[in-house]
Design an enzyme around this catalytic site. Structure first.
Site, PDB file in Angstrom:
ATOM      1  N   GLU A 150       2.561  -5.535  -1.540  1.00  0.00           N
ATOM      2  CA  GLU A 150       3.667  -4.857  -2.212  1.00  0.00           C
ATOM      3  C   GLU A 150       4.522  -4.250  -1.112  1.00  0.00           C
ATOM      4  O   GLU A 150       4.066  -3.453  -0.304  1.00  0.00           O
ATOM      5  CB  GLU A 150       3.147  -3.759  -3.135  1.00  0.00           C
ATOM      6  CG  GLU A 150       4.249  -3.230  -4.027  1.00  0.00           C
ATOM      7  CD  GLU A 150       4.010  -1.810  -4.505  1.00  0.00           C
ATOM      8  OE1 GLU A 150       4.569  -1.440  -5.538  1.00  0.00           O
ATOM      9  OE2 GLU A 150       3.277  -1.059  -3.834  1.00  0.00           O
ATOM     10  N   ASP A 186      -6.757  -4.657  -6.413  1.00  0.00           N
ATOM     11  CA  ASP A 186      -5.734  -3.804  -5.820  1.00  0.00           C
ATOM     12  C   ASP A 186      -6.333  -3.130  -4.592  1.00  0.00           C
ATOM     13  O   ASP A 186      -7.486  -2.697  -4.610  1.00  0.00           O
ATOM     14  CB  ASP A 186      -5.296  -2.748  -6.845  1.00  0.00           C
ATOM     15  CG  ASP A 186      -3.801  -2.544  -6.845  1.00  0.00           C
ATOM     16  OD1 ASP A 186      -3.249  -2.242  -5.771  1.00  0.00           O
ATOM     17  OD2 ASP A 186      -3.189  -2.673  -7.921  1.00  0.00           O
ATOM     18  N   HIS A 238       3.128  -2.696 -13.830  1.00  0.00           N
ATOM     19  CA  HIS A 238       2.796  -1.361 -14.350  1.00  0.00           C
ATOM     20  C   HIS A 238       3.768  -0.286 -13.867  1.00  0.00           C
ATOM     21  O   HIS A 238       3.674   0.855 -14.308  1.00  0.00           O
ATOM     22  CB  HIS A 238       1.370  -1.001 -13.917  1.00  0.00           C
ATOM     23  CG  HIS A 238       1.271  -0.879 -12.427  1.00  0.00           C
ATOM     24  ND1 HIS A 238       1.416  -1.966 -11.575  1.00  0.00           N
ATOM     25  CD2 HIS A 238       1.102   0.189 -11.623  1.00  0.00           C
ATOM     26  CE1 HIS A 238       1.324  -1.554 -10.330  1.00  0.00           C
ATOM     27  NE2 HIS A 238       1.132  -0.249 -10.322  1.00  0.00           N
ATOM     28  N   ASP A 239       4.664  -0.614 -12.949  1.00  0.00           N
ATOM     29  CA  ASP A 239       5.647   0.357 -12.439  1.00  0.00           C
ATOM     30  C   ASP A 239       7.044   0.127 -13.008  1.00  0.00           C
ATOM     31  O   ASP A 239       7.979   0.845 -12.634  1.00  0.00           O
ATOM     32  CB  ASP A 239       5.780   0.241 -10.911  1.00  0.00           C
ATOM     33  CG  ASP A 239       4.553   0.729 -10.168  1.00  0.00           C
ATOM     34  OD1 ASP A 239       3.814   1.571 -10.710  1.00  0.00           O
ATOM     35  OD2 ASP A 239       4.350   0.254  -9.033  1.00  0.00           O
ATOM     36  N   ASP A 258      -1.212  -2.457  -2.065  1.00  0.00           N
ATOM     37  CA  ASP A 258      -0.284  -1.412  -2.461  1.00  0.00           C
ATOM     38  C   ASP A 258       0.560  -0.932  -1.273  1.00  0.00           C
ATOM     39  O   ASP A 258       0.018  -0.671  -0.192  1.00  0.00           O
ATOM     40  CB  ASP A 258      -1.105  -0.233  -3.001  1.00  0.00           C
ATOM     41  CG  ASP A 258      -0.253   0.786  -3.712  1.00  0.00           C
ATOM     42  OD1 ASP A 258       0.399   0.412  -4.698  1.00  0.00           O
ATOM     43  OD2 ASP A 258      -0.234   1.953  -3.282  1.00  0.00           O
TER      44      ASP A 258
END
Ligand code: ISL
Ligand code: CA
Length: 560
Positions: free
Chosen positions: A258, A100, A334-335, A201
């Site tokens: 993302e 990440d 995870h979101d 991210d």
């Protein structure tokens, strides 16, 4: 295209949320050694790449997305030596590691920010986005994605800094070439270690709109920055081209950005086939289809998505990126809440069959699929968590601002929304077996477990040849074996059918017909399947032709 397929176009990614995967020292927090212990499990599933959520040094105000040192490991997860060994062990098994990369913002405890806020003349002042007050208040009307204003007043220097997420996550100022070079140097540190790529991210947010203009405030809302207003700023593509040149081209890496707020046109720029920026993006349009009709409540809602809208949207991405850019395929991470709870049916009698249906629908599309830990065993939303159990800052702030402050809804309704959409649904510890704390830890887990681990766990799945786990294993194997899944042309059938999602994949000599009953009803549908068709995969053990059972999914393969 078949000749030119890149490794990441045939790969399947498995996402590991380190804090919830496996705790090796029983302090209640998952860690790197724990992941190492589970590599064989991931290998058995058949995934090619592991995406690790942030494992860097962090005060954990947003579970590692607030990084205080990019070149150090969060002590909760272990040490750099543990990371190096994990990377080596993964590589030995033929698994790649995707890291990440969180560079829209840092932690407020990062050395850069500590210096930046120390005085207006500091060398690092311009590493972040500082503005004078306007009319004694915030410089513009932007809100944080996690509630409240996006500006924090700093007494010491009398200016505000921008934080699109929590106030401990100040946004970096990408206009400053020194910021960019510092980020690229840090990325090269990881590339030199031999990692295989980056998941970036909120990369669509790094370039802010010129002049930071006020955005439009939705009815009933307070702030004016939907992700559409702040995302895809004027320089983002230049920055990514620069990153490609200075970092990414140094190795054969996989990159996924993302990109909240991205539309087709922008996605084609980010993930273009001339390889000047990223390989693919996570787009968010299908994630927003079940938002609350009241924009002030955003994602907080508990109604299921309309299948017609879902089809329309997913088909648009399939068709419009074909040959121009590359899709990423995901239902959850995870979101997001759990895929089976959101798109399938997590009632005990339908959980297994509908989890397989939801998987089938996604895994025959064109793109690179992402599987979020626990999805492969059909983990569900955590309905047993109550307001005091939640850890996620987004959920906590939602209660605080939307209920306590703005009174947009009541607490019981909000709890229903959180059970449907909250990020902690995905973050409860991985369910390995039916022993204490599901085999995740013998200590006290950092987040309460889903109380259904006695029935839903990996041990049980591995012992049952009809489990969701083995179904995913087969889906992954089919993608590796059949080029048509990677390259075939996508064609949606019956866009107005609000119960069944059926599409074709067309190759040169053969085609696939992918049929998914999205309901708990028995339905009749005739797709004129030819006699030479074979069933490639199905979630029932026989074929009843035009008669579709609840959540039935089946894929036919036949020559054209
Ligand atoms: O989770 C969301 C909404 O519920 C998204 O808007 C999310 O905030 C957005 O996708 C950005 O997510 C990423 O950056 C955040 C971090 O909290 C998320 O976990 C991460 O995936 C800030 O770094
Ligand atoms: Ca631990």
């Amino acid at each position: 295209m078949t000749e030119n397929i890149k490794w990441w176009q045939k790969a399947v990614v498995y996402q590991v949320y380190p804090r919830s995967y496996q705790d090796s020292n029983n302090d209640g927090i998952g860690d790197l050694k724990g992941i190492e212990q589970r590599l064989d499990y991931i290998k058995k599933l058949g995934a090619d790449v592991i995406w690790l959520n942030p494992i860097y040094a962090s005060p954990d105000k947003d579970n590692g997305y607030d990084i205080s040192d990019y070149e150090d490991i969060n002590a909760k997860f272990g040490s750099m030596a543990d990371f190096d060994r994990l990377l080596e062990k993964a590589h030995d098994k033929g698994l790649k590691i995707l890291m990440d990369l969180v560079v829209n913002h840092t932690s407020d405890q990062h050395q850069w920010f500590i210096e930046s806020r120390s005085s207006k003349n500091n060398d690092k002042r311009d590493f972040y986005i500082w503005r004078d007050p306007v009319d004694d208040g915030e410089p513009n009307n932007w809100g944080s994605f996690f509630s409240g204003s996006a500006w924090k007043f700093d007494e010491k220097t009398g200016q505000y800094y921008l934080h699109l997420f929590v106030e401990e996550q100040p946004d970096l100022n990408w206009v400053n070439p020194e910021v960019r070079q510092s980020v690229f140097d840090m990325m090269n540190f990881w590339v030199d270690k031999g990692i295989d790529g980056f998941r970036m991210d909120v990369i669509s947010l790094i370039s802010k709109p010129d002049g930071l203009p006020d955005g439009e405030v939705p009815e009933g809302g307070e702030y004016g920055n939907s992700d559409k207003a702040v995302a895809n700023g004027p320089h983002v593509h230049d920055y990514l081209k620069e990153m490609r040149q200075k970092v990414l081209n140094r190795a054969d890496m996989m990159t996924v950005g993302e990109a909240s707020g991205v539309d087709i046109d922008n996605a084609i720029k980010y993930a273009n086939t001339d390889a000047s920026e990223l390989n693919m993006v996570f787009q968010f349009e299908h994630m927003g289809l079940d938002n609350n009709p009241n924009p002030a409540l955003g994602k907080w809602y508990d109604q299921k998505v309309s299948l017609i809208k879902l089809k329309e949207n997913m088909s648009k991405w399939q068709n419009d990126l074909a040959g121009k850019a590359w899709n990423s395929l995901y239902w959850d991470n995870h979101d997001q809440p759990r895929a089976v709870s959101r798109y399938g049916d997590d009632r005990p009698e339908y959980r297994v069959v509908s989890a397989k249906m939801v998987a089938t629908l996604l895994h025959f599309m064109q793109g690179t699929p992402y599987i979020y830990q626990g999805e492969e065993i059909g983990m569900t939303n955590a309905y047993n968590l109550q307001r005091e159990d939640f850890d996620d800052v987004e959920i906590k702030n939602a209660f605080k601002y939307l209920i306590d402050k703005d009174q947009l809804t009541d607490e019981a309704t909000m709890l229903k929304y959180v059970h449907a959409k909250g990020r902690d649904n995905a973050r409860t510890p991985m369910q390995w077996d039916d022993s204490q704390n599901a085999g995740f830890t013998t200590g006290s887990p950092w987040l309460k477990l889903n109380d259904n681990y006695g029935t839903i766990n990996a041990k049980k799945a591995l012992a049952d040849p009809n489990s969701i786990f083995y179904y995913y294993q087969k889906l992954i194997r089919l993608r590796h074996e059949l080029p048509i899944i990677t390259t075939g042309e996508y064609q949606l059938l019956d866009p107005d059918d609000d119960q069944v999602y059926t599409y074709r994949r067309l190759g040169n000599r053969e085609q696939l017909l992918v049929i998914n009953n999205f309901t708990d009803q028995v339905l009749i549908r005739d797709y004129h399947v030819p006699d030479n068709a074979e069933i490639l995969i199905s979630n029932y053990d026989d074929d009843t032709g035009t008669h579709l059972r609840p959540y039935e999914a089946k894929v036919y393969r036949f020559t054209k």
